[in-house]
Motif scaffolding. Structure first.
Motif, PDB file in Angstrom:
ATOM      1  N   TRP A  26       1.180  -1.310   0.210  1.00 39.53           N
ATOM      2  CA  TRP A  26      -0.083  -0.068   0.005  1.00 39.53           C
ATOM      3  C   TRP A  26       1.207   1.299   0.324  1.00 39.53           C
ATOM      4  N   TRP A  27       2.489   1.196   0.511  1.00 40.31           N
ATOM      5  CA  TRP A  27       2.699   2.416   0.697  1.00 40.31           C
ATOM      6  C   TRP A  27       4.312   1.639  -0.080  1.00 40.31           C
ATOM      7  N   SER A  28       4.340   0.893  -0.362  1.00 43.33           N
ATOM      8  CA  SER A  28       5.722   0.746  -1.532  1.00 43.33           C
ATOM      9  C   SER A  28       5.107   1.617  -3.112  1.00 43.33           C
ATOM     10  N   SER A  29       5.697   3.012  -2.976  1.00 37.08           N
ATOM     11  CA  SER A  29       5.236   3.544  -4.604  1.00 37.08           C
ATOM     12  C   SER A  29       6.465   4.742  -4.683  1.00 37.08           C
ATOM     13  N   PRO A  30       7.118   4.517  -5.747  1.00 31.17           N
ATOM     14  CA  PRO A  30       8.185   5.894  -6.328  1.00 31.17           C
ATOM     15  C   PRO A  30       7.564   6.654  -6.116  1.00 31.17           C
ATOM     16  N   LEU A  31       6.065   7.078  -6.268  1.00 27.62           N
ATOM     17  CA  LEU A  31       5.196   8.012  -6.859  1.00 27.62           C
ATOM     18  C   LEU A  31       4.242   8.209  -5.413  1.00 27.62           C
ATOM     19  N   ASP A  64      -1.320   6.735  -9.213  1.00 25.70           N
ATOM     20  CA  ASP A  64      -0.470   5.953  -8.957  1.00 25.70           C
ATOM     21  C   ASP A  64      -2.316   4.415  -8.642  1.00 25.70           C
ATOM     22  N   LEU A  65      -2.741   5.117  -8.568  1.00 28.53           N
ATOM     23  CA  LEU A  65      -4.433   4.143  -8.397  1.00 28.53           C
ATOM     24  C   LEU A  65      -4.531   3.544 -10.123  1.00 28.53           C
ATOM     25  N   VAL A  97      -1.749  -2.989 -13.122  1.00 28.48           N
ATOM     26  CA  VAL A  97      -0.474  -4.002 -12.847  1.00 28.48           C
ATOM     27  C   VAL A  97      -0.722  -5.315 -11.605  1.00 28.48           C
ATOM     28  N   ALA A  98      -1.960  -4.504 -10.772  1.00 29.15           N
ATOM     29  CA  ALA A  98      -3.150  -6.219 -10.106  1.00 29.15           C
ATOM     30  C   ALA A  98      -2.144  -7.076  -9.397  1.00 29.15           C
ATOM     31  N   ASP A  99      -1.099  -6.894  -8.799  1.00 27.54           N
ATOM     32  CA  ASP A  99      -0.076  -7.710  -8.295  1.00 27.54           C
ATOM     33  C   ASP A  99      -0.623  -8.843  -6.975  1.00 27.54           C
ATOM     34  N   GLU A 100      -0.241  -9.644  -6.136  1.00 26.24           N
ATOM     35  CA  GLU A 100      -0.846 -10.308  -5.738  1.00 26.24           C
ATOM     36  C   GLU A 100      -1.460  -9.117  -4.345  1.00 26.24           C
ATOM     37  N   SER A 101      -1.417  -8.155  -3.898  1.00 25.72           N
ATOM     38  CA  SER A 101      -1.806  -7.268  -3.032  1.00 25.72           C
ATOM     39  C   SER A 101      -2.593  -6.628  -3.707  1.00 25.72           C
ATOM     40  N   PHE A 102      -2.711  -6.752  -4.640  1.00 24.00           N
ATOM     41  CA  PHE A 102      -4.255  -6.296  -5.336  1.00 24.00           C
ATOM     42  C   PHE A 102      -5.482  -6.323  -5.115  1.00 24.00           C
ATOM     43  N   ARG A 103      -5.660  -7.418  -5.111  1.00 23.56           N
ATOM     44  CA  ARG A 103      -7.184  -8.214  -4.411  1.00 23.56           C
ATOM     45  C   ARG A 103      -7.900  -7.596  -2.897  1.00 23.56           C
TER      46      ARG A 103
END
Lengths: 157, 396
Positions: B188-193, B251-252, B258-264
């Motif tokens: 939820w936090w890890s983003s260069p944006l 970002d959203l 990307v819908a990675d493993e955390s997306f759900r």
């Protein structure tokens, strides 16, 4: 000269800034321990101070010196990897003077569930039970010998 | 277990970063935003905004004084905060920030305020007696030169300080986003944006706050609100808010695409636990409504009284949006399990030292500091001695 006189007030603020910096450095000089940074980002003297603290744990080999039979039983069972003092507590004083310092008697009903109470956070293959349902009120050592807890090894004391 | 749905690791059930960690980036952001507004006057020569210049500087200082307090209250041993200064570790972003904070306070904000108010301080000292005089002499650092040339030196030095101050303000708040953005264990936090989003939302919140404070104080002093000034601030507010909103949506959209493993897990959270604070408060009420309102002002001719009402309402809603954004980042990031199989609940305390009352108190405390600062150094445009120098001097 006139230019300097009209810019002189800037030096006043710069002087204030320098004073704050100097105060910081002076305080830092006194509050940071002398041995800080000697070996790394910590107080070097802490190593000596820690080493000088009294030893509380005797270590498994000290236990095995006298309790050879129990050490052998434990070594053959599921608890081979559990050090004696993990359950019995720190016993350096007992190791130094076995006659006068006796370890307290342990209550397996309390002790075993510290590790073996069922929790979803534990690996599936780790033995874990809901104690109340599992034993029906009996203490663990009624069926399991703590030094070699598998039931089929009962008697192999 | 109460408040827990699905599976949480044991150390995830209770939130470690409380509402005070929501207040901290919010207050820090207001500092950066207020300073950026002041820099519009000095560096970008936006003369219309000059009436808010000094107020913006004092607002930034008032909030900067309070900025570390939420962190200190959150710590178990606040007295150890000095360790960060005395023995900073070069791999600690927090330790580096300690120096950025001091740099920003001492070398940028205090220096710029002192340069801008020096003339007024000296004149007040000259016209006062006793303790008041001693106090203002102390504030002037003994300086007594009010010649035209010395004031020109102040202007030039102030311009340079502001120029240095802009990247410093970006650094100050970019760091807060950096801290969250670099926590790679939390999707939820890890983003260069994250630093970019934090900077733009900081600018938006700070500008909106100064707009509100300016309108309130002007009305409270029974003066006329300078319409070109508030019109210009509102225009810049709209532009920066659009960039901020686009960044957040980018970002959203990136997360959705990307819908990675955390997306759900995150998707579920946004539709349940964070629905009110993120979708309703932050996006609908706090972002879309003020964007539409400020946009309407740009394309229509509305009466001054209606424009003022729209500006006040929009600025207030923007503050709600930015507080919500901080809440959604800080609290939202701790509500789901790293296993992505469960969710916890944040139960906010009321009168605990990290409770709601303390959070509200710390958010309002800077206004009390601002009141004191305004009493000591009146920032009102009509009180500025001599010519309105800031607006009239164009630096190279």
């Amino acid at each position: 000269m006139k230019n300097f006189r009209d810019s002189e007030h800037l030096l006043r603020f710069a002087f204030l800034f320098a004073m704050v910096l100097a105060l910081f450095l002076i305080v830092r000089h006194f509050v940071v321990p002398k041995s800080f940074g000697e070996y790394g980002h910590y107080r070097g003297a802490a190593i000596g101070e820690t080493a000088a603290r009294p030893i509380h744990f005797a270590g498994q080999s000290a236990c095995a010196t006298c309790h050879t039979d129990i050490a052998a039983t434990k070594q053959a069972g599921m608890h081979a990897g559990v050090h004696c003092e993990a359950c019995h507590g720190p016993l350096a004083k007992h190791a130094a003077d076995p006659a006068s310092v006796q370890p307290p008697k342990l209550d397996t009903a309390v002790l075993c569930v510290r590790c073996h109470a069922a929790s979803a956070a534990k690996p599936k293959n780790f033995p874990q039970v809901a104690a109340a349902e599992h034993s029906g009120g009996l203490v663990c050592e009624t069926c399991h010998h703590p030094h070699s807890p598998a039931i089929q090894s009962e008697g192999a004391k | 277990m109460g408040g827990v749905e699905g599976y949480m690791y044991p150390n995830e059930i209770n939130l470690y970063w409380s509402v005070l960690i929501v207040v901290y980036p919010y207050v820090t952001g207001l500092v950066a935003g207020a300073f950026i507004l002041a820099s519009l006057v000095r560096i970008f020569n936006v003369k219309e905004v000059a009436p808010t210049y000094r107020l913006a500087l004092l607002t930034a200082l008032a909030f900067l004084i309070v900025a570390p307090l939420p962190l200190l209250l959150h710590l178990g041993h606040p007295e150890r905060c000095f360790e960060m200064y005395f023995t900073p570790h070069d791999t600690s972003a927090m330790a580096m920030f300690g120096y950025v904070y001091i740099w920003y306070l001492m070398a940028v904000l205090l220096f710029e305020i002192w340069l801008d108010f020096r003339h007024d301080i000296i004149l007040t000292a000259r016209s006062s007696k006793g303790l008041k005089r001693a106090f203002y002499v102390l504030l002037s650092l003994g300086s007594n030169n009010t010649s035209e040339h010395s004031l020109a030196v102040d202007e030039r030095a102030g311009w340079i300080v502001t120029l240095i101050g802009i990247p410093s303000a970006f650094l100050l708040h970019g760091y807060v986003g950096f801290i969250f953005g670099s926590i790679k264990a939390n999707p939820w936090w890890s983003s260069p944006l994250m630093p970019v989003v934090f900077i733009f939302s900081a600018m938006v919140s700070g500008i909106a706050l100064v707009l509100l404070v300016y309108m309130f104080t002007t009305r409270a002093r029974h003066r006329e609100i300078d319409m070109p000034c508030v019109d210009t601030i509102a225009r810049y507010l709209l532009y920066i808010f659009i960039i901020d909103f686009v960044m957040e949506m980018l970002d959203l959209v990136h997360r959705i695409y990307v819908a990675d493993e955390s997306f759900r897990s995150i998707n579920f959270m946004v539709h349940t636990k964070l629905y009110f604070s993120q979708i309703v408060l932050q996006i609908y009420i706090g972002t879309l409504v003020p964007l539409i309102l400020l946009g309407i002002v740009q394309v229509t001719r509305l009466s001054p009284s209606l424009r003022k009402a729209i500006y006040a309402l929009s600025a207030a809603l923007i503050e709600i949006a930015v507080v919500s954004m901080r809440w959604n980042v800080v609290i939202g990031g701790q509500l789901f399990s790293k296993s992505f199989l469960g969710y916890t609940t944040y139960k906010i305390g009321l009168i605990t030292h990290e409770g709601l009352f303390m959070a509200v108190f710390l958010t309002l405390l800077p206004l009390a500091f601002l009141w004191v600062l305004v009493k000591i150094l009146p920032p009102w445009p009509e009180l500025k001695r001599g010519m309105n120098r800031v607006a009239s001097v164009t630096m190279p």
